[in-house]
Write an enzyme that holds these catalytic residues in place. Structure first.
Site, PDB file in Angstrom:
ATOM      1  N   GLY A 137       0.821  -1.220   0.000  1.00  0.00           N
ATOM      2  CA  GLY A 137       0.000   0.000   0.000  1.00  0.00           C
ATOM      3  C   GLY A 137       0.845   1.255   0.000  1.00  0.00           C
ATOM      4  CE1 TYR A 138       5.333   0.564   0.420  1.00  0.00           C
ATOM      5  CE2 TYR A 138       6.783   1.112  -1.418  1.00  0.00           C
ATOM      6  CZ  TYR A 138       6.580   0.511  -0.194  1.00  0.00           C
ATOM      7  OH  TYR A 138       7.606  -0.146   0.412  1.00  0.00           O
ATOM      8  CD  GLU A 175       8.347  -1.696  -7.099  1.00  0.00           C
ATOM      9  OE1 GLU A 175       7.316  -1.912  -7.715  1.00  0.00           O
ATOM     10  OE2 GLU A 175       8.439  -0.838  -6.193  1.00  0.00           O
TER      11      GLU A 175
END
Lengths: 404, 372, 404, 372
Positions: free
Chosen positions: C134-135, C251
């Site tokens: 949840g960014y 990432e």
């Protein structure tokens, strides 16, 4: 709506051109020598040029729309339109080319005092003085207002020190109109003045600029303790930026392909001549063919858009900031055109010297086109103008009134 | 004054804009899609268009039309491109009507144009037989049989085929020449399969299996030349609509940049984005001129409108691709969601680009017409 | 340098895979169902998947390089390399896919306290919990630090209110790791914390996001007065940004085509299949042929560059900010690839529904590629990173220490 | 490790960079131009290159070379591209040496390679007969005459023709097959006209008028295949040099943006310019890989290096055009002046782009080699 007067005037102009404009001057201008510039140092021009110039000057028709008291023809807007139309129909060249007419004149008419108008406009109209423009400086390109050439107030005169670049024909010109800094402590736009300087003044020198394409009309102009009488200040001291803005807008609306009357060989004809076609009559290199079609298609739509813009202007929609679009589009297309020509011609397009390569005409013009998107406001500046003035892409006004 | 609308044309454009914004916005297309609507367009909106006389615009007065011209119709198409309205405007009013205008006999015009003008019937134009537009490939053909004819063939990518009363089909006649016939879409031997393409509009594949054709159904002046002219008018119409969609997508993107903040400032302040928008503005200006020029060429009755049509379609295709891609990118993540409308413009653009010849087709034709 | 130990280990791994990995799991992953995700709500997977997962879990080889005390395999870096090599050689699928392994795990290992590691890492290793991330928020895309989801300190718990977007598989996940704002008055990077939230808590809800390409794994996730125990804070309060930065860098180095093992049909083969070739065997549309050649040439040079970069990394030159280049280049080429496919296929490439169009596979994938240059950092953000971190294009430090 | 230089190669590159920067910077080319130098290159600089062994790099040890490989030579070419150095490096060391390496007999190698290796002679390669590179067009031909041959034809765009001791010429032999012969440039019947192209380097048109050729001047293994391979090696060499010029032009532009202020800030702070530079960086990275890949393919002795060569030349051509144009634009007015060196890079780029096949040539070949 033709009134009796306008019909009379039209035939008067037509008859005058017929009677006075030599046949040789009814062809499009192709090279520098085809222009008659006047001025003190001028080589003088051909007999035909001088004959045509004198006949027109007598009528005030070197600057037909200027007031008669300053050597102009005093034509109304409507008459001037008729006049230009008849000139175009006859294919008659302008009798006199001059930055004095196209650039300084409009500024003096709007901002000059009576004495300046009388003195300078008259001499421009009579072709006595060749003017050049002193705006850009080495440290002030796109950011013109960053200019550093100083004009110190010395009582009855200014003492000017500094350097200008990109002054076209400075080595041939008699006078220069300059932007100079009169208040170094004010915000940069507020300390600039518009000054007229005699190139024969002590301390003025010029040096031609060689471009990547070879010789050029551009010069550097140096001012080393040059004394300039105060009467040569146009408008108020420190208010020169508004004159510059006026002229730059004026200038931008003149460029960008509008009025470009060079009759160019179609790009595809050039390419066909260089490499021939395949069995289906298509240009031999299908990849270059695509590029050329894209360039010609874009050029065609630009021509349409210029035409549209002229029609819109007639219907009352001013060109405004869209002149930036024309300038941008025209110069970018022109650069692509020459890339394609060089690619089409192979080694023949790369020749720089020698008869075989027509003295490098293609290669040098190719190099020269790279400047199109720099001079007269870079492509980046034009895109900024389009983004901000047409699309209004900028920050919203904050509560403190400042835009981000 | 070839490029500036006259007062009547401007009024027409303004009223079309107002009408479409209020009655057929992008939300209508979304609703039709979500409802999986069997008609694929809103019939009552279409009836209102008929009442406003849009179907009569390009039909001569003698056939009960308004003879208003293609520059006028082009403005309506542009506005309906802005709203992505699904209706028979393109298929019936622009394409099929043009075919009959250009290739019909007086009797055929009396018969069909009158009814088209009053919106009593709709029609469409069936050209393509290959996945990529190639009008030189016509395999559909007529065979003589007892004084009438049988038509066989398959047509693809036919706009509104599933909702049109009549279908005008390009084919090879019994003598081997290019021709066009007009068919009642309910005739025996016609199978229409609705195709769901990415823009959610109506398209059909039309299979023709021994369809009976009487000689009065053959457009009297149909030949290679009039088919090409019909196609060129249709292409300009597609270009006008696609230009409208493009300029709308662009304006929405610019507006979004002014609203959306990142890093504490509006996206509009980033020079990288400003320059890309400025370049799109320039390209749209060029495209608009190309469309107006082509619409004018039709209205002027230019003998040869091929170059004008290919110039317009090619330029608009290129611009449509640019601004629809940039639109999604500039909207960012939200632009990728189905909730946001910008994606509808991306999808419509790709279909409009492919219709009646894509960028490559028309760029190639542009070069050929210019002799290289 | 093979020691006795490594040789032994290698054959141990090989034998284990041979004995335990079902044949069906030795093919490349093609669709969502090919992944085994674990978690409470998971459909459970196929018998083969569960067999393989259990065998590997027993060894700690769902996360072979994690410490044994947290359910990992405790492999050294060298052993892990051998392990991955053997898995690749056998074509064996990973037994468990999870954002817990790839994203949360590294953060907990670095920033988590002992209790958190014990609790959460073990459950990740055992496939008990499916985590989502949840960014992003509606108002915080490229500018992630502008996030607004509030976590108010209520003594023993935080009260969380706000909304997240682009939470992949939030509707299937058990827990979510979140960035939340714990100090609304601090500068934006300084008031953020990293919080673990049970999706079953009261007040958490999700809604799937439909994309322009159709269904997607993405969801919106809403927090309405959600109580989160303080023990679920990772690292220190208001220090969450450094964890986020750590994970984002982690990432970014995983994306951008590196490791993209999809076997794609060559673009030109696709186009040849759609339109055929001319008499010379060249693709029928010469203009599209040019585009395809350009795309394939660029793709080929990108493959070379990825290979080069891997070699350089081995020689000690870290990839660093160049991962932005890979991300940018790969996604832009992929978008061009699908543009060419749609153009090549004509109306067949535009089909959205129906068997004839393979349910719109080309058209939907075309639409989906438009998101490539947005997700995981937009192309603009990647270009910013290249300009600033690699080319150092930014203002010089002023005397006051601030860069312009 | 195909893409990472080993220690020796890195040292060679570093020493070449240092030497060229100090001994043959762009200023040297300017001086040669301004002096209208009759040789067009600096002989003492060249002698130093010989002494450093650069001429021996690709020559096998049995012919007194260093057998260092093309990856090594590529680094020197890249560095000499950065300094725009005019020398026989490309013509003699890369092109002509490759021709003999590939197509010469042992005797011919003993004869010529030894002397080339020690810098006792220079040679060049004459291929083109048309303004645009088209190696399939060979009209130059050998006719038998009394046990030897007569060669007739015209070759254009021959690098360093005016300063080379030997010229290797592609031609059709007496049996009608593609061949190559090596000629002493001072032989009777050879007329060399120096051509002044935009990059101020040495080129010549070579007219061959009944030039006597003995059979030992015919490269023993010359045929269609070995000519193509020679060309591909030469193309990769041109690409390596052009890549060097491009990356130098780019770095100079970036450096200028950091120095030049407008509107009170460095140009480097404008996002519009930042993004353009970032894109150029990406393109240069791709081009570098393509060049390294092709150099490696040669060194590995790959049977077929055609695809690698065309990939490299095409990509570098595209990048060279981009960065040379952007270079002048980013330097602005100053970039248009002859005083500033960026213009030299623009001019060299266009010549390098045209040499041995331009972007279109190699993109087309890339597609053909891939079967479409």
């Amino acid at each position: 709506m033709a009134t009796t007067d306008t019909v009379t005037f039209k035939s008067e102009v037509r008859d005058f051109i017929e009677a006075n404009c030599p046949e040789a001057l009814r062809k499009p201008v192709k090279k520098f020598e085809d222009y008659f510039w006047g001025g003190k140092k001028s080589a003088g021009g051909t007999d035909e040029q001088i004959k045509w110039f004198n006949a027109m000057k007598e009528r005030g028709w070197t600057v037909p729309h200027w007031p008669k008291e300053y050597g102009g023809g005093g034509l109304s807007a409507e008459e001037n339109k008729i006049f230009l139309n008849e000139m175009a129909k006859a294919g008659a060249r302008k009798p006199l080319f001059s930055f004095g007419i196209s650039m300084l004149g409009p500024a003096l008419l709007k901002f000059g005092n009576e004495a300046q108008k009388k003195e300078h406009l008259t001499k421009i109209a009579n072709g006595e003085i060749w003017w050049c423009q002193g705006y850009s400086e080495p440290g002030a390109g796109s950011d013109l207002a960053a200019l550093q050439t100083r004009a110190e107030d010395k009582g009855d005169h200014y003492l000017v020190n500094g350097q200008k670049v990109w002054t076209s024909y400075a080595d041939k010109a008699d006078w220069i109109f300059c932007l100079v800094r009169t208040d170094p402590n004010a915000p940069k736009h507020s300390g600039i003045s518009f000054l007229l300087i005699d190139m024969e003044s002590e301390g003025v020198s010029t040096r031609p600029i060689k471009l990547i394409s070879g010789k050029s009309p551009f010069c550097e102009t140096f001012f080393d303790n040059v004394k300039v009488p105060k009467e040569n200040l146009v408008g108020q001291e420190n208010m020169g930026w508004s004159i510059a803005t006026f002229l730059l807008t004026h200038e931008r609306s003149m460029i960008g392909g509008i009025g470009d009357t060079d009759v160019k060989q179609a790009l595809h004809d050039f390419a066909l001549g260089q490499m021939g076609s395949d069995d289906n009559g298509k240009l031999a290199d299908p990849l270059l063919r695509k590029e050329i079609a894209e360039i010609e298609l874009d050029a065609r739509t630009l021509d349409m858009t210029i035409q549209r813009s002229l029609e819109e202007a007639k219907s009352g929609k001013p060109i405004g900031a869209r002149s930036s679009f024309f300038k941008y589009a025209y110069t970018e297309i022109n650069k692509r055109r020459y890339e394609a020509m060089v690619a089409a011609a192979g080694v023949n397009g790369l020749g720089w010297e020698g008869e075989k390569y027509n003295d490098g005409a293609v290669a040098k013009q190719f190099c020269r086109t790279k400047g199109n998107s720099i001079e007269g406001g870079t492509s980046e500046v034009q895109l900024n103008i389009i983004a901000k003035r047409i699309l209004h892409l900028r920050g919203k006004k904050q509560e403190n009134g400042i835009r981000t | 004054m070839a490029y500036v609308l006259n007062e009547e044309q401007s009024m027409l454009k303004d009223s079309a804009k107002e009408f479409l914004k209020n009655n057929a916005p992008v939300a209508q297309l979304r609703q039709l899609r979500d409802d999986n609507d069997s008609k694929g367009y809103n019939e009552s909106t279409w009836q209102q268009m008929v009442e406003m006389g849009w179907t009569a615009l390009t039909i001569p007065e003698e056939y009960e039309g308004m003879n208003f011209g293609y520059l006028g119709l082009g403005q309506i198409l542009e506005e309906s491109g802005r709203t992505l309205t699904s209706s028979p405007l393109l298929s019936s009013v622009a394409m099929a009507t043009a075919a009959i205008n250009i290739a019909g006999s007086d009797a055929q015009k009396k018969d069909y144009l009158k009814r088209l003008s009053h919106g009593e019937i709709t029609a469409t134009l069936a050209i393509d037989e290959t996945a990529r537009h190639n009008p030189n490939v016509i395999k559909s053909s007529l065979q003589s049989q007892n004084g009438s004819f049988l038509l066989n063939g398959t047509k693809v990518f036919v706009p509104d085929a599933n909702i049109s009363d009549f279908i005008i089909v390009s084919c090879i006649d019994a003598s081997g020449n290019d021709s066009m016939v007009i068919l009642d879409s309910k005739s025996d031997g016609i199978t229409i399969t609705r195709e769901h393409l990415m823009d959610y509009r109506n398209y059909g594949t039309v299979e023709l299996n021994n369809v009976k054709v009487s000689s009065d159904q053959i457009l009297a002046n149909a030949n290679k030349h009039t088919i090409e002219r019909t196609l060129d008018v249709a292409r300009v119409a597609v270009a006008a609509e696609l230009y409208g969609s493009s300029v709308e997508a662009f304006e929405r993107s610019v507006a979004y940049l002014k609203e959306r903040k990142q890093f504490g400032v509006e996206l509009a302040t980033f020079q990288g984005l400003q320059h890309r928008c400025a370049i799109m503005f320039c390209e749209l200006e060029l495209a608009q001129s190309a469309v107006l020029n082509a619409l004018n060429a039709i209205d002027r009755g230019d003998e040869d409108i091929r170059l004008a049509a290919s110039t317009a379609k090619a330029k608009v295709c290129k611009v449509a691709q640019l601004v629809s891609n940039e639109g999604v990118q500039l909207f960012g993540g939200i632009g990728m969601t189905d909730d946001e409308e910008i994606g509808f413009f991306l999808k419509r653009a790709r279909v409009g680009m492919a219709m009646l010849g894509d960028y490559n087709f028309h760029l190639d034709r542009f070069a050929v017409l210019n002799g290289y």
